[in-house]
Design an enzyme around this catalytic site. Sequence first.
Site, PDB file in Angstrom:
ATOM      1  N   GLU A   1     -31.983  20.854 -15.888  1.00  0.00           N
ATOM      2  CA  GLU A   1     -32.281  19.503 -15.418  1.00  0.00           C
ATOM      3  C   GLU A   1     -33.648  19.179 -16.017  1.00  0.00           C
ATOM      4  O   GLU A   1     -34.669  19.683 -15.546  1.00  0.00           O
ATOM      5  CB  GLU A   1     -32.330  19.458 -13.898  1.00  0.00           C
ATOM      6  CG  GLU A   1     -32.545  18.056 -13.355  1.00  0.00           C
ATOM      7  CD  GLU A   1     -32.685  18.029 -11.838  1.00  0.00           C
ATOM      8  OE1 GLU A   1     -32.169  17.087 -11.208  1.00  0.00           O
ATOM      9  OE2 GLU A   1     -33.317  18.952 -11.281  1.00  0.00           O
TER      10      GLU A   1
ATOM     11  N   ASP B   1     -32.516  23.824 -11.678  1.00  0.00           N
ATOM     12  CA  ASP B   1     -33.080  22.651 -11.010  1.00  0.00           C
ATOM     13  C   ASP B   1     -34.517  22.425 -11.488  1.00  0.00           C
ATOM     14  O   ASP B   1     -35.308  23.375 -11.597  1.00  0.00           O
ATOM     15  CB  ASP B   1     -33.043  22.891  -9.501  1.00  0.00           C
ATOM     16  CG  ASP B   1     -33.621  21.744  -8.712  1.00  0.00           C
ATOM     17  OD1 ASP B   1     -33.051  20.648  -8.773  1.00  0.00           O
ATOM     18  OD2 ASP B   1     -34.647  21.951  -8.034  1.00  0.00           O
TER      19      ASP B   1
END
Length: 743
Positions: free
Chosen positions: A388, A352
């Site tokens: 990401e 993330d």
Amino acid sequence: MTMTLQVNDRLMSGKPYPLGAHWDGLGVNFAVFSANASRVDLCLFSANGRKELSRMPLPECTDEIWHGYLPNAALGTLYGFRAFGPYDPARGHRFNPHKLLLDPYARQLSGPVRWSDALFGYRLQSARGDLTPDRRDSAPTMPKAIVVDESFHWGDDRPPGVPWQDTIIYETHLRGVSMLRDDVLPHLRGTFAALCDPRFLDHLLRLGVTAVELLPMHAILQDRFLLERGLRNYWGYNTLSYFAPEPSYLATDQLHELKVAVRRLHAAGIEVILDVVYNHTCEGNELGPTVSWRGLDNASYYQLVPGDERRYLNDTGCGNMLNLPHPRVLQMVLDSLRYWVRCYHIDGFRFDLASTLGREHNGFDPGAAFFDAVLQDPVLSCVKLISEPWDLGPGGYQLGNHPPGFAEWNDKFRDTVRRYWRGDAGQRGELAARLAGSADLFDRRHRRPWSSLNFITAHDGFTLADLVSYSAKHNEANGEDNRDGTDHNHSANWSPDGSVEGPTDDPAILERRARVAQAMMATLLLAQGTPMLTAGDEWGRSQQGNNNAYCQDNALSWLDWKQAQTPQGQALLQMVRRLLALRRRLHAIGANRFAHGNHEPVPGIGDIAWFDTDGRPPSPEAWADPEIRTLALRRAAAPPRAERPELARPARIGQASPVQVTLVLLNAGDTDVVFHLPEPALGWQLLFDSSQPDLPEAGLPMAGVTVQAVPAHALVLLAAQAEPPRPPRPAMPARATSQEPTA
């Protein structure tokens, strides 16, 4: 079994490694990092965690690691830490021994955090804000770490090892995938035990996916403001522990539940990828609670504002950033990753806000310590790594700039596919690049097309059904007056005047919505790169227009398996299965190298080429025309080389394997279009039409056909085989003569 201790028990010196609590059969060694503490106490608790039985200073500190060994301590011991030192927020120090601290290396928790003002290191009602320390004991509200036995009989378990170019990812939520399953016992729903239910495994196998990507399953801290609204942090991007699974996901409080789930997924040939959050923690900014890292060594664990160490750098938008440039913080992250691979046999990670992980003091760096450490690690370099590639900080958007070895979420693919099929002007040049694996972004440093992780939906944003049913977000259920969530959805409700948001009985609107959704799904699954499906999209799951359902731990977010049994759900489900089966057959689609049209597998047929409806390559003016909404993509590829050449069947002399040629025809316009098929003429076969996804391949014979009609808002796939040039025959050796040589 939990041991009972007396207050006068004493610790032996123990060892500074490994960090955490480790049982050796005779006792437990405790080790925890703090560079700035003056003292660290080990606190032991009763079996129910309510009573503190003993508090003992760790007797040694070696290289900033505080450690001690407790003889006769048993498995199941509940413990926590208290750290002493200055409470001086202006200098970055927030020590408060009244706060029980969770071991950053805790491998199992006794339960959730119970919110109380005592969790905060400062006095909440003080006029001085966070500058006045709070003296209430937080132990009654804190979960305790548990000393665990990690042994498990894995049998012959081995990673499925699916090659990247064959990988199909299914993003899902561990809890949401089973909460509405009537065929699962109620106490097992939402747990690891339900994840490996044979019926769910059968669904994945029939669908054709090769990996499940699970939203965060590390232990999380439920946000106080959400609980006060009657909501919960469903997605879980609020990490409380990097080594312990979320307690509520365990049906029996036994860690082996997760191992059994992974074991059964592996037995089915399915990999397990974890969504992990190493960019920030649950402690938030300077006004957040003190539950672990902040109380142990705030100045080391977090990146603070230079010159104003009371404040936190916040490129994540979540209040803080872990200080990965610090060697001990980086070690914690790497130890956590290796732990999940070694202890739980996890096959990969999705990071993330990975741009935060690559931030050095001078900004994002693809050669940052984190990336270098992971890529040289003999354990981590062998698993799937997905980033990401953005965060909220300056220069945070880094799509295509992460180092080789990482795949990257490609939001340009997402937005381009959405805008093209919505009929936006000027999209086909961008779509051409996305269908070809986004070579403009990834074809550097010897990266492969799988580096582009393609998706049209994810947990964050609209579902596929909502993408064609709503023109705007509808997040009222989140309690934030619909201010949360993105406004840039590139969606449409496909009613004639745009007034019909959400459910409708109008058959014309429903047919058009289904047509566009099917075309987008086909585009995803027939593009070069690694496709990712979002759970439930395969049968048309809706979130009623909510594009930010992070706090909706209820039926709005959970998978409704009954919907999969409806005629509409079954039709879409069968289409996805068919497309994934075609992708496995057509190696020209999942080719493992970028194509640029400079190679001809067959004379006159390049490895990739683009065409207009007239069967000719687009002119520069045609490429620049923003109003053209049609495109044809032809790809050609020889069969891939066998991974083990010694097992490949040898070709006969003078024989070569046929080259596979595919032709994808796309029409995002409102009217049907006839495509002239490009030269040279081939024996095309119609394999798929997104407007008629149940049409069998033999439904329309293609012999001698030179044109193909493509309905509005549809994609058509054709395929053919072409014979490559025959390899030259090997030279024959000269015949020997019977004459004797003369002297």
